[in-house]
Scaffold this motif. Structure first.
Motif, PDB file in Angstrom:
ATOM      1  N   LYS A  50       0.808  -1.111  -0.005  1.00 18.94           N
ATOM      2  CA  LYS A  50      -0.074  -0.101   0.188  1.00 18.94           C
ATOM      3  C   LYS A  50       0.957   1.238  -0.093  1.00 18.94           C
ATOM      4  O   LYS A  50       1.853   1.254   0.756  1.00 18.94           O
TER       5      LYS A  50
ATOM      6  N   ILE B 212     -12.847   6.080   0.909  1.00 21.47           N
ATOM      7  CA  ILE B 212     -12.170   7.064   1.441  1.00 21.47           C
ATOM      8  C   ILE B 212     -12.569   7.658   2.904  1.00 21.47           C
ATOM      9  O   ILE B 212     -11.734   7.834   3.551  1.00 21.47           O
TER      10      ILE B 212
ATOM     11  N   ILE C 267      -7.418   4.659  -5.250  1.00 21.00           N
ATOM     12  CA  ILE C 267      -8.064   4.602  -4.042  1.00 21.00           C
ATOM     13  C   ILE C 267      -7.692   3.370  -3.439  1.00 21.00           C
ATOM     14  O   ILE C 267      -7.121   3.487  -2.191  1.00 21.00           O
TER      15      ILE C 267
ATOM     16  N   LEU D 285      -4.039   2.847  -1.438  1.00 19.11           N
ATOM     17  CA  LEU D 285      -3.683   3.818  -0.665  1.00 19.11           C
ATOM     18  C   LEU D 285      -3.666   3.000   0.792  1.00 19.11           C
ATOM     19  O   LEU D 285      -4.410   2.190   1.029  1.00 19.11           O
ATOM     20  N   ARG D 286      -2.622   3.179   1.474  1.00 13.18           N
ATOM     21  CA  ARG D 286      -2.634   2.968   2.843  1.00 13.18           C
ATOM     22  C   ARG D 286      -3.730   3.696   3.650  1.00 13.18           C
ATOM     23  O   ARG D 286      -4.136   4.779   3.169  1.00 13.18           O
ATOM     24  N   PRO D 287      -4.032   3.175   4.796  1.00  9.15           N
ATOM     25  CA  PRO D 287      -4.951   4.012   5.743  1.00  9.15           C
ATOM     26  C   PRO D 287      -4.391   5.177   6.048  1.00  9.15           C
ATOM     27  O   PRO D 287      -2.962   5.334   6.126  1.00  9.15           O
TER      28      PRO D 287
ATOM     29  N   GLY E 255      -3.636   7.761   3.833  1.00 11.53           N
ATOM     30  CA  GLY E 255      -3.019   8.184   2.610  1.00 11.53           C
ATOM     31  C   GLY E 255      -3.566   9.212   1.839  1.00 11.53           C
ATOM     32  O   GLY E 255      -4.728   9.798   2.160  1.00 11.53           O
ATOM     33  N   ARG E 256      -3.052   9.802   0.925  1.00 11.79           N
ATOM     34  CA  ARG E 256      -3.618  10.827   0.062  1.00 11.79           C
ATOM     35  C   ARG E 256      -3.443  10.556  -1.526  1.00 11.79           C
ATOM     36  O   ARG E 256      -2.474   9.946  -1.995  1.00 11.79           O
TER      37      ARG E 256
ATOM     38  N   GLN F 176     -10.079   7.338   6.132  1.00 15.07           N
ATOM     39  CA  GLN F 176      -9.554   8.591   6.188  1.00 15.07           C
ATOM     40  C   GLN F 176      -8.550   9.042   5.057  1.00 15.07           C
ATOM     41  O   GLN F 176      -7.388   9.665   5.771  1.00 15.07           O
ATOM     42  N   LEU F 177      -8.900   8.637   3.952  1.00 18.62           N
ATOM     43  CA  LEU F 177      -7.996   9.179   3.085  1.00 18.62           C
ATOM     44  C   LEU F 177      -8.247  10.731   2.528  1.00 18.62           C
ATOM     45  O   LEU F 177      -9.284  11.264   2.727  1.00 18.62           O
TER      46      LEU F 177
END
Length: 322
Positions: free
Chosen positions: A214, A259, A231, A234-236, A238-239, A263-264
Motif C-alpha cells: 500500500k 475514502i 483509492i 492507498l494505505r490508511p 494516505g492521500r 480516512q483518505l
C-alpha cells in the motif's frame, strides 16, 4: 515577428487553425518584460486551444505556447512562469480567480519574443540548457507541486504514479526518484512500463494490477479509468493528489465508503507558483536531474510537433527552438 498561432478553432481538425507566420511585435505594458525566446515546449494545452477549449474566439489570432526560456532585455538567461495573475493578488497565485495561462488572454511563447510581468521571470542556471529549462513551467512545475506542496511527500515514502508516458507522469517519476521516494508506476503499454523503469521508477505494473504494498500517496492525472485502483492502492491515512482527468471527469464509483473509512485525503492541484518554479529550477541544478526531451524541432517546423502530440507519438517533451 515570427510566430506560431491559432487563427481558428476546430474540434475535428485542430491543426487546421494552426498558422506558422508573422505577427505584430507584442505590446510591452508597464512592469512587464520582453523575453527573446530561445526555446519553448509544447503542451496538450496548446492542442486544446486549437479545439477552442479555454480560448475565446474574440481573442484570435492568439500566439500559442505556455512554456519558454530565453534572454531578458539585459541579456540574463531566464525561465518564464506561465501563470499570469492579477497584480493586486497576494499570496499563492494558483488561487487567484483572475489568473490565466499564457496564450489564453495574453500572447504565448511560440514566437521570437514574449512579453510577461517582470515578476514572472525566474533565473536560469547555466547548468540547464534553454531546451531543458523550457520544459519546466507547465508539466514539470505541475509535478513538483503535486509531489512536494500538495502531496507533502518526504524521502523514503512510497508514491504511485498512474499513466506513465504522459508529460506530467514522466516528470513525477523523475522528480520522485531524485527526491528519495520509492516510485511505482502503471501503464497499459508494456513499452511505456519499461521506459518508466529506465527513467527511475522502482517498479512498473499494468494498469489496475494489484500492488505488493500500500502506498503513501497516489499521483493521479488519468481520472475515471484509474480512480478506483488509486483509492484501493492507498494505505490508511494516505492521500491522492489529482491534477487532471485525461480519461474523463465522470466516475462510475467514487469509492466514498473507502475514502471515509480509511480516512483518505483527496487533494486537487493546479499548476504552480513562481516560487515553486524557482524551487524546481534549483532542485534540478543541485541534483543534476534533467527533463526528458522527446524531440527538438525548429519553431518553423511546429506543425510536425503538434501532429506528433495529436497522434500520441510522444514520450517526454517536444521542444521548439529559435
Amino acid at each position: 515577428m515570427f510566430a506560431v498561432y491559432a487563427e481558428s478553432f476546430s474540434s475535428d481538425d485542430p491543426l487546421g487553425g494552426l498558422v506558422v507566420g508573422e505577427r505584430p511585435d507584442p505590446e510591452v505594458l508597464e512592469g512587464w518584460a520582453t523575453v527573446t525566446v530561445k526555446a519553448a515546449s509544447l503542451n496538450h494545452h496548446d492542442l486544446w486551444s486549437l479545439r477552442g477549449v479555454g480560448l475565446r474566439e474574440e481573442s484570435l489570432p492568439m500566439i500559442l505556447g505556455c512554456d519558454a526560456a530565453g534572454l531578458d532585455e539585459d541579456g540574463n538567461e531566464v525561465v518564464v512562469h506561465a501563470v499570469i495573475g492579477d497584480p493586486a493578488w497576494g499570496g499563492d497565485e494558483t488561487y487567484d480567480p483572475k489568473r490565466s495561462l499564457l496564450s489564453e488572454k495574453h500572447q504565448g511563447t511560440f514566437a521570437e519574443k514574449v512579453v510577461v510581468p517582470r515578476r514572472n521571470l525566474v533565473p536560469k542556471p547555466g547548468s540547464l540548457s534553454f531546451e531543458e529549462a523550457a520544459c519546466l513551467p507547465t508539466a514539470w512545475l505541475t509535478a513538483y507541486r503535486m509531489l512536494f506542496t500538495q502531496g507533502r511527500l518526504t524521502p523514503g515514502e512510497t508514491v504511485l504514479v498512474q499513466g506513465a508516458g504522459g508529460g506530467v507522469a514522466t516528470a513525477l517519476i523523475v522528480l520522485g526518484r531524485a527526491a528519495g521516494l520509492r516510485v511505482l508506476a502503471t501503464s497499459r503499454d508494456e513499452a511505456k512500463r519499461a521506459r518508466a523503469v529506465e527513467l527511475g521508477a522502482h517498479e512498473a505494473y499494468e494498469s489496475g494490477a494489484r500492488l505488493p504494498v500500500k502506498v503513501d500517496a497516489v499521483m493521479e492525472t488519468v481520472g475515471r479509468a484509474t480512480w478506483s485502483h488509486s483509492i484501493r492502492s492507498l494505505r490508511p491515512g494516505g492521500r491522492i493528489v489529482i491534477s487532471g482527468t485525461t480519461s474523463g471527469p465522470q466516475l462510475d464509483d467514487a469509492e466514498l465508503t473507502r475514502i471515509f473509512f480509511l480516512q483518505l485525503a483527496v487533494i486537487g492541484s493546479t499548476m504552480g507558483t513562481r516560487h515553486e518554479l524557482d524551487g524546481l529550477v534549483r532542485f534540478l541544478d543541485a541534483t543534476g536531474t534533467r527533463p526528458l526531451v522527446d524531440r527538438t524541432l525548429p519553431m518553423e517546423q511546429a506543425r510536425d510537433g503538434f501532429a506528433a502530440m495529436a497522434e500520441g507519438d510522444v514520450f517526454g517533451k517536444i521542444v521548439f527552438t529559435r
